[in-house]
Design an enzyme around this catalytic site. Structure first.
Site, short mmCIF file in Angstrom:
data_model
loop_
_atom_site.label_atom_id
_atom_site.label_comp_id
_atom_site.label_asym_id
_atom_site.label_seq_id
_atom_site.Cartn_x
_atom_site.Cartn_y
_atom_site.Cartn_z
N MET A 349 -24.31 -94.05 -71.11
CA MET A 349 -25.25 -93.92 -70.13
C MET A 349 -26.61 -93.44 -71.04
O MET A 349 -26.19 -93.07 -72.22
CB MET A 349 -24.79 -93.20 -69.04
N CYS A 350 -27.77 -93.54 -70.32
CA CYS A 350 -28.83 -92.70 -70.95
C CYS A 350 -29.63 -92.24 -69.91
O CYS A 350 -29.31 -92.03 -68.74
CB CYS A 350 -29.55 -93.69 -72.05
N GLY A 351 -31.00 -92.89 -70.24
CA GLY A 351 -32.09 -92.41 -69.20
C GLY A 351 -32.01 -93.68 -68.41
O GLY A 351 -32.16 -93.39 -66.82
N GLY A 353 -30.68 -97.17 -69.17
CA GLY A 353 -29.60 -98.21 -69.64
C GLY A 353 -30.13 -98.92 -71.02
O GLY A 353 -29.47 -99.68 -71.32
N TRP A 379 -29.26 -92.17 -65.83
CA TRP A 379 -29.64 -91.00 -65.41
C TRP A 379 -30.88 -91.29 -64.27
O TRP A 379 -30.83 -90.42 -63.23
CB TRP A 379 -30.42 -90.07 -66.37
#
Length: 394
Positions: A349-351, A353, A379
């Site tokens: 995951m990240c901010g 995708g 996120w």
């Protein structure tokens, strides 16, 4: 004192560090100036640790042991010699692309996080309000499509990450439906049998997102150009400003749900500690945002992390000079330093995708090609829901 499992990590070191009077963990591998700094009271806060390059970790590779982390010999073998079960390699070099350009379809997948959207201002303002910094100078907005029109690898199509997405979803660039993806690829003249090579203007940043998207919709003949356009240009290779001639195709897409995880499923794994197949969550966001000390670029989102998540910032998997992905052995070591068990299922995951896809690509390169899912909402979705548990370094 700030720690996870009583350890602290210095970038580039293997041994855990001792802070002040903390027990048991030797500082013998720590440079003298930093060792003395670590004994100072002000170095005990999370903010100070970030300033001097330290970060909390779960455990260290030399303490746990490589064999206990699930880094089995199979991964090193696949990483070193490739996996013959792949349709095409996940990464191709610039020299390979130059020699095979007529046999593939290059795609420019450059994407920028628009600071105007992040800061909530309008195009006519030179200044913007940042939640953490107050009034700040507006950064120039880069137009990825315009840059593509001015300069691209010959024959390349442009893949607009924001345009080729689920327009009915308020979250940024969520996956489109299979039907919409098929229509868009058909309009770009891409056939199901084409070997597609994805690149971007950063080196390795947004191209893995499009690589992963093709994988999700059943297109296995897809590769990322290692080093992207920066390496291509650095080597003096030709570019074009001419739009390619495109013949529309009848593209077919089949959604592969084993590569994606949604909010409800991830929430179940996070909240149900008795669940037998809990995922290891690896988050690619910058350390300050993950720790909760720096604001998120998207407005009204709290910073922090999903309980149990591990932080491996995306830039730490990319060589800063060549802009290429780290070699497989270095990727393995980087995951080992954070005690990522490759035998367990993994969620990246990240901010929103995008950089989570670099983690996905890195895992693929070292041979971890099953049991990996990307949290598309990332996120942006998790932090926007009131029921989501969020932790911060304290």
């Amino acid at each position: 004192m700030v720690c996870i499992k009583q350890g602290l990590r210095l970038s580039g070191l293997v041994s855990p560090l001792k802070i002040g009077g903390s027990r048991a963990h030797s500082t013998r591998c720590v440079p003298g100036p930093l060792r003395s700094l670590l004994t100072q009271r002000q170095a005990k806060t999370p903010e100070a640790l970030l300033r001097i390059g330290l970060r909390p970790v779960r455990m260290c590779a030399d303490t746990v042991g490589m064999r206990d982390l699930g880094f089995k010999k199979a991964y090193s073998t696949r990483a070193a010699h490739g996996d013959t079960t792949q349709a095409v390699p996940s990464l191709v070099s610039t020299s390979w692309l130059a020699s095979n350009l007529s046999k593939v379809v290059p795609i420019d997948a450059t994407w920028y996080l628009n600071p105007q959207v992040s800061l909530g201002t309008n195009k006519n303002n030179d200044w913007a309000i940042d939640a953490a910094k107050g009034l700040v100078k507006q950064q120039p907005v880069r137009d990825a499509r315009k840059e593509y029109e001015e300069r691209h690898i010959e024959g390349a199509r442009f893949f607009d990450i924001d345009e080729i997405s689920d327009k009915l979803n308020s979250l940024p660039h969520m996956l489109p439906s299979a039907e919409d993806f098929a229509d868009q690829m058909g309009n770009l003249g891409i056939d199901n049998s084409d070997h597609v090579v994805i690149y971007d203007s950063h080196g390795i940043f947004s191209s893995p997102r499009v690589w992963w998207t093709f994988k999700v919709f059943g297109h296995d003949k897809v590769s990322v150009l290692d080093g992207g356009l920066p390496k291509w240009l650095q080597e003096g290779r030709p570019v074009s400003s001419h739009a390619p001639t495109i013949q529309p195709t009848k593209y077919q897409a089949v959604f592969k749900d084993d590569l994606v995880i949604d909010y409800q499923t991830l929430m179940m794994h996070v909240s149900d500690f008795m669940y037998a197949k809990n995922f290891t969550i690896v988050d690619a966001r910058p350390r300050g945002r993950f720790a909760g000390f720096q604001p998120e670029p998207r407005p009204n989102l709290p910073a922090g992390y999903i309980p149990g998540a591990i932080n491996i910032p995306q830039p730490e998997l990319v060589d800063p000079d060549s802009k290429t992905l780290l070699p497989p052995d270095d990727i393995l070591e980087r995951f080992a330093r954070e005690s990522v068990d490759l035998e367990r299922p993994i969620v990246t995951m990240c901010g929103s995708g995008v950089t989570a896809s670099t983690l996905f690509l890195a895992l693929d390169v070292i041979g971890k090609r099953t049991g990996v899912k990307l949290y598309d909402g990332s996120w942006s979705e998790w932090a926007s829901k009131a029921k989501s548990p969020i932790k911060k370094w304290t």
